[in-house]
Each structure stands twice: as structure tokens, then as C-alpha cells.
Design a protein around this motif. Structure first.
Motif, PDB file in Angstrom:
ATOM      1  N   SER A 262       6.913  13.440   1.756  1.00  0.00           N
ATOM      2  CA  SER A 262       5.460  13.839   1.769  1.00  0.00           C
ATOM      3  C   SER A 262       5.366  15.276   1.505  1.00  0.00           C
ATOM      4  O   SER A 262       4.532  15.646   0.981  1.00  0.00           O
ATOM      5  N   PHE A 263       6.119  15.928   2.380  1.00  0.00           N
ATOM      6  CA  PHE A 263       5.962  17.522   2.233  1.00  0.00           C
ATOM      7  C   PHE A 263       6.339  17.826   0.957  1.00  0.00           C
ATOM      8  O   PHE A 263       5.598  18.699   0.262  1.00  0.00           O
TER       9      PHE A 263
ATOM     10  N   GLU B 163       8.646  11.771   5.771  1.00  0.00           N
ATOM     11  CA  GLU B 163       7.894  13.354   6.184  1.00  0.00           C
ATOM     12  C   GLU B 163       8.533  14.387   5.210  1.00  0.00           C
ATOM     13  O   GLU B 163       7.600  14.959   4.782  1.00  0.00           O
TER      14      GLU B 163
ATOM     15  N   ARG C 110       5.935  16.411  -1.896  1.00  0.00           N
ATOM     16  CA  ARG C 110       4.930  15.876  -2.901  1.00  0.00           C
ATOM     17  C   ARG C 110       3.934  16.946  -3.058  1.00  0.00           C
ATOM     18  O   ARG C 110       3.376  17.096  -3.896  1.00  0.00           O
ATOM     19  N   GLY C 111       3.757  17.735  -2.134  1.00  0.00           N
ATOM     20  CA  GLY C 111       2.912  18.959  -2.131  1.00  0.00           C
ATOM     21  C   GLY C 111       3.131  20.040  -3.088  1.00  0.00           C
ATOM     22  O   GLY C 111       2.070  20.700  -3.586  1.00  0.00           O
ATOM     23  N   PHE C 112       4.253  20.138  -3.652  1.00  0.00           N
ATOM     24  CA  PHE C 112       4.794  20.656  -4.779  1.00  0.00           C
ATOM     25  C   PHE C 112       4.653  20.082  -6.120  1.00  0.00           C
ATOM     26  O   PHE C 112       5.435  20.266  -7.234  1.00  0.00           O
ATOM     27  N   GLY C 113       3.906  18.711  -6.261  1.00  0.00           N
ATOM     28  CA  GLY C 113       3.696  17.963  -7.305  1.00  0.00           C
ATOM     29  C   GLY C 113       3.513  18.667  -8.738  1.00  0.00           C
ATOM     30  O   GLY C 113       4.135  18.406  -9.769  1.00  0.00           O
ATOM     31  N   ARG C 114       2.900  19.746  -8.559  1.00  0.00           N
ATOM     32  CA  ARG C 114       2.735  20.710 -10.108  1.00  0.00           C
ATOM     33  C   ARG C 114       4.189  21.350 -10.280  1.00  0.00           C
ATOM     34  O   ARG C 114       4.230  21.753 -11.494  1.00  0.00           O
ATOM     35  N   GLU C 115       5.029  21.773  -9.263  1.00  0.00           N
ATOM     36  CA  GLU C 115       6.217  22.197  -9.744  1.00  0.00           C
ATOM     37  C   GLU C 115       7.262  21.492 -10.159  1.00  0.00           C
ATOM     38  O   GLU C 115       7.205  20.335  -9.767  1.00  0.00           O
TER      39      GLU C 115
ATOM     40  N   THR D 272      10.652  25.063   6.409  1.00  0.00           N
ATOM     41  CA  THR D 272       9.863  23.678   6.914  1.00  0.00           C
ATOM     42  C   THR D 272      10.616  23.015   7.752  1.00  0.00           C
ATOM     43  O   THR D 272      11.746  22.875   7.517  1.00  0.00           O
TER      44      THR D 272
ATOM     45  N   GLU E  66       6.640  10.996  -9.367  1.00  0.00           N
ATOM     46  CA  GLU E  66       5.701  11.121  -8.113  1.00  0.00           C
ATOM     47  C   GLU E  66       6.178  11.168  -6.849  1.00  0.00           C
ATOM     48  O   GLU E  66       5.679  11.043  -5.879  1.00  0.00           O
TER      49      GLU E  66
ATOM     50  N   THR F 147      10.353  19.870   8.075  1.00  0.00           N
ATOM     51  CA  THR F 147      10.505  18.469   7.692  1.00  0.00           C
ATOM     52  C   THR F 147      11.969  18.314   6.953  1.00  0.00           C
ATOM     53  O   THR F 147      12.142  16.929   6.517  1.00  0.00           O
TER      54      THR F 147
END
Length: 163
Positions: free
Chosen positions: A90-91, A87, A93-98, A76, A140, A78
């Protein structure tokens, strides 16, 4: 999330190669860091890198060292050197489940990401070096809510690897 931040290994000078791949020393640095990670029982759910060759090579060497599938490395923009830290966060955070995410990136981006998570802005000074490893835990990935678990310089990673 356990967020691991690692600056790529030493690269060859731009004059020698404009793509600045890892130097021999840089390859050895990252191999030692990966061996230390394995010895410490560190594994990853996601490995992220920038599109720069030295970052991709560093991510690949860690993946090989900790038995992470090379094909699963996420590339990425970012986490490039000059990318805004918000940024990148934020990117990520998209792996929050990991639970365990490694970023093989660059300065000043890594220091700014760490600063944002630890202090809520970019005023906290965090010293990174090639092949060192930083772990920040944050439920988070919100600014100011990160907890520094460790920051280990490359030489200590090499010792932990038993090299």
C-alpha cells in the motif's frame, strides 16, 4: 512499476553492536550489487529503506553507486522485518507515477512482499539473500499481478559487477 527488492548487506552480530550496522563484508556486498546495477543500466526514481541502520546504510551505498541523491531516500516503518506485506505494498502504491522503485529491506518482509505480488498471498516462497536483487514488474502493485523478471543472488551480482 519496476519494483526492485534487495535485502540489506550482512550486518555485525547484535552482541557486537545492538544497532547491527553493516559488517565490512556487508559493505562490500552492497557496493558490488550497486556496481552491477550501474553496469546493467539500472537506475531508480525512488529508493526506500527501513529505519534500521543496516537498511539505511545499504540504501545509501546503492544511492552512491547509481548516482541517486542520498537526501531523496525515503525511510519508512512499512518495510521493517515484521511489517505486514499489504502495508508495504500500500505504501509503495503511493509511488505509482514512479517507474523504478528500490526497497532496501529485511527478511521476512521482502519475501512476503514478493509472495503477495506474485501469488496473491504469502504462500509463494521466494528466497532472498544479503545483497541479492529481485525485480518484479506490476502495473498497479495488486496482489497476484506481479511478474518476476529476475532474482539474482549476491555472488552473481558480484560477477556482473566484474569483481
Amino acid at each position: 512499476m519496476e519494483l526492485y527488492l534487495m535485502q540489506h548487506g550482512r550486518a555485525v552480530p547484535e552482541e557486537e553492536n545492538p544497532e547491527q550496522p553493516l559488517s565490512r563484508e556487508g559493505v562490500a556486498q552492497i557496493q558490488a550489487t550497486a556496481a552491477a546495477m550501474k553496469r546493467m543500466g539500472i537506475a531508480f526514481d525512488v529508493i526506500v529503506c527501513s529505519p534500521k541502520k543496516r537498511s539505511r546504510q545499504s540504501a545509501a551505498l546503492v544511492a552512491e553507486g547509481v548516482n541517486y541523491p542520498y537526501s531523496d531516500i525515503v525511510e519508512t516503518e512499512t518495510v521493517k522485518a515484521t511489517a505486514p506485506p499489504d502495508e508495504a505494498v500500500s505504501f509503495l502504491r503511493g509511488f505509482g507515477r514512479e517507474k523504478r522503485v528500490l526497497v532496501a529491506g529485511h527478511l521476512p518482509s521482502l519475501a512476503r512482499i514478493a509472495s503477495l505480488l506474485l501469488g496473491g498471498d504469502t504462500s509463494v516462497r521466494v528466497r532472498f539473500e544479503n545483497g541479492g536483487l529481485c525485480r518484479i514488474d506490476a502495473a498497479e502493485l495488486k496482489p497476484g499481478e506481479g511478474e518476476l523478471v529476475f532474482l539474482i543472488p549476491a555472488e552473481q551480482m558480484k560477477m556482473l559487477a566484474g569483481k
